[in-house]
Enzyme design. Sequence first.
Site, PDB file in Angstrom:
ATOM      1  N   ASP A 179      -9.767  -5.041  -5.829  1.00  0.00           N
ATOM      2  CA  ASP A 179     -10.588  -6.082  -5.204  1.00  0.00           C
ATOM      3  C   ASP A 179     -12.056  -5.704  -5.185  1.00  0.00           C
ATOM      4  O   ASP A 179     -12.415  -4.538  -4.974  1.00  0.00           O
ATOM      5  CB  ASP A 179     -10.139  -6.306  -3.749  1.00  0.00           C
ATOM      6  CG  ASP A 179      -8.839  -7.094  -3.680  1.00  0.00           C
ATOM      7  OD1 ASP A 179      -8.560  -7.854  -4.611  1.00  0.00           O
ATOM      8  OD2 ASP A 179      -8.127  -6.941  -2.672  1.00  0.00           O
TER       9      ASP A 179
ATOM     10  N   ARG B 214      -6.253  -0.531  -8.683  1.00  0.00           N
ATOM     11  CA  ARG B 214      -6.912   0.617  -8.061  1.00  0.00           C
ATOM     12  C   ARG B 214      -5.928   1.746  -7.760  1.00  0.00           C
ATOM     13  O   ARG B 214      -6.265   2.924  -7.845  1.00  0.00           O
ATOM     14  CB  ARG B 214      -7.618   0.173  -6.774  1.00  0.00           C
ATOM     15  CG  ARG B 214      -8.420   1.293  -6.141  1.00  0.00           C
ATOM     16  CD  ARG B 214      -9.335   0.796  -5.058  1.00  0.00           C
ATOM     17  NE  ARG B 214     -10.073   1.926  -4.482  1.00  0.00           N
ATOM     18  CZ  ARG B 214     -11.139   2.467  -5.028  1.00  0.00           C
ATOM     19  NH1 ARG B 214     -11.600   1.990  -6.168  1.00  0.00           N
ATOM     20  NH2 ARG B 214     -11.754   3.483  -4.458  1.00  0.00           N
TER      21      ARG B 214
ATOM     22  N   ASN C 141       0.813  -1.213   0.000  1.00  0.00           N
ATOM     23  CA  ASN C 141       0.000   0.000   0.000  1.00  0.00           C
ATOM     24  C   ASN C 141       0.849   1.267   0.000  1.00  0.00           C
ATOM     25  O   ASN C 141       0.431   2.296  -0.521  1.00  0.00           O
ATOM     26  CB  ASN C 141      -0.954  -0.011   1.194  1.00  0.00           C
ATOM     27  CG  ASN C 141      -2.043  -1.065   1.049  1.00  0.00           C
ATOM     28  OD1 ASN C 141      -2.307  -1.544  -0.050  1.00  0.00           O
ATOM     29  ND2 ASN C 141      -2.655  -1.456   2.150  1.00  0.00           N
TER      30      ASN C 141
END
Length: 434
Positions: free
Chosen positions: A121, A97, A23
């Site tokens: 996801d 994303r 992340n």
Amino acid sequence: MASFEVIGGNKLKGDIYPQGAKNEALQILCAVLLTPEPVTISNVPDIRDVNKLIELLRDLGVKITRTAPDTYIFQADDINLEYLQTEQFVEQGRAIRGSVMIVGPLLARFGEAKMPKPGGDKIGRRRLDTHFIGLEKLGAKFNYDTPDIFYSATAERLKGAYMLLDEASVTGTANILMAAVLAEGITTIYNAACEPYVQQLCRMLTRMGAKITGTGSNLLVIEGVEKLGGTDHRMLPDMIEIGSFIGMAAMTGSEITIKDCQIPELGLIPDTFQRLGIKMEFRGDDIFIPEQDHYEVDTYIDGSILNISDHTWPGLTPDLLSVALVTATQAKGTVLVHQKMFESRLFFVDKLIDMGAQIILCDPHRATVIGMNKHIPLRGIRMTSPDIRAGVALLIAALSAEGRSIIDNVEQIDRGYQNIDGRLNAIGAQIRRI
């Protein structure tokens, strides 16, 4: 479509090193677009989502040199904005994303950006309004092409503004922050996300010449500068992997040392697993998990059932609720798992129930887990990984189960975990990619 064949019931033993934080990587990589000077990034995880973003940056014109397996030099001194018009860009942008975070840097430096609706996801509604409202407050003009599901934005010159974010979005905060560092004047972001990933981005941008105060808090104040320079940056270890390895050790009754964990950056993760009864020792920056035949869930002071829920930082990251839930299935005691932030992330529990777990799915957000205290082991079955985090939770369940399990669609796991089968096999697991 690849699958894992897992032979469960083996105890693991040894040292395991967490990869770089996925992340964080998605934010840090987008930040290289803010400067024409070289930026060196190390501890980059070799995983599908990160590699796809690196490929997108290369096709956009960023010069990329890989100097070591986990280290890259990026130089964005010749960006081709026409690439944003191509079908190839549309496919790349929709694949991950994190690609939405190129919008802030491109707007700030070049005055325009385009973006297809990003993928990722399927874990529930994940709106982008926070990103776009924040960038509009800085002066950007957005257009949404409904038939093509495509966003475009322009800005002659971004200007600082005060904003109160409607949600403490990590990627939204990062996108707005990267735009604000080159905007004219002062930007104040209140209700900013303050996860370690955002703190790392703030530190990197500050080394590049940005003026940011409030790092680590939910109130960021940014004084815009004319330009940013290059820097070196090393990413944190992945806290989701660390939590996953803690749960895996307990479920399989294994003795494992998780190396180089940056323990002060883990927040409530160790505490949460300790409340599930898992013993651990902090040895410098390593976490040692001893072999445990049993672990017992804590209760509240009045004896009521423990509730584990996710929250924005410094609360527990939602990415670890799937692992906590799986780990609770073999604990002694009962726990309520409350997934507040996404409405589809608990739908993998039907596979655990098929494996013999005692779980009541109360609604899309809550599940009650009745631990079996390892008296009745899970049994191997065939199942499909629905998303990155549930996929690893199912892998942990399969490692602890009796017999043979097949996990299909492991490309989902590959998106977030680097060579997970190879690393686990090195400490005693039996996982075969088929």
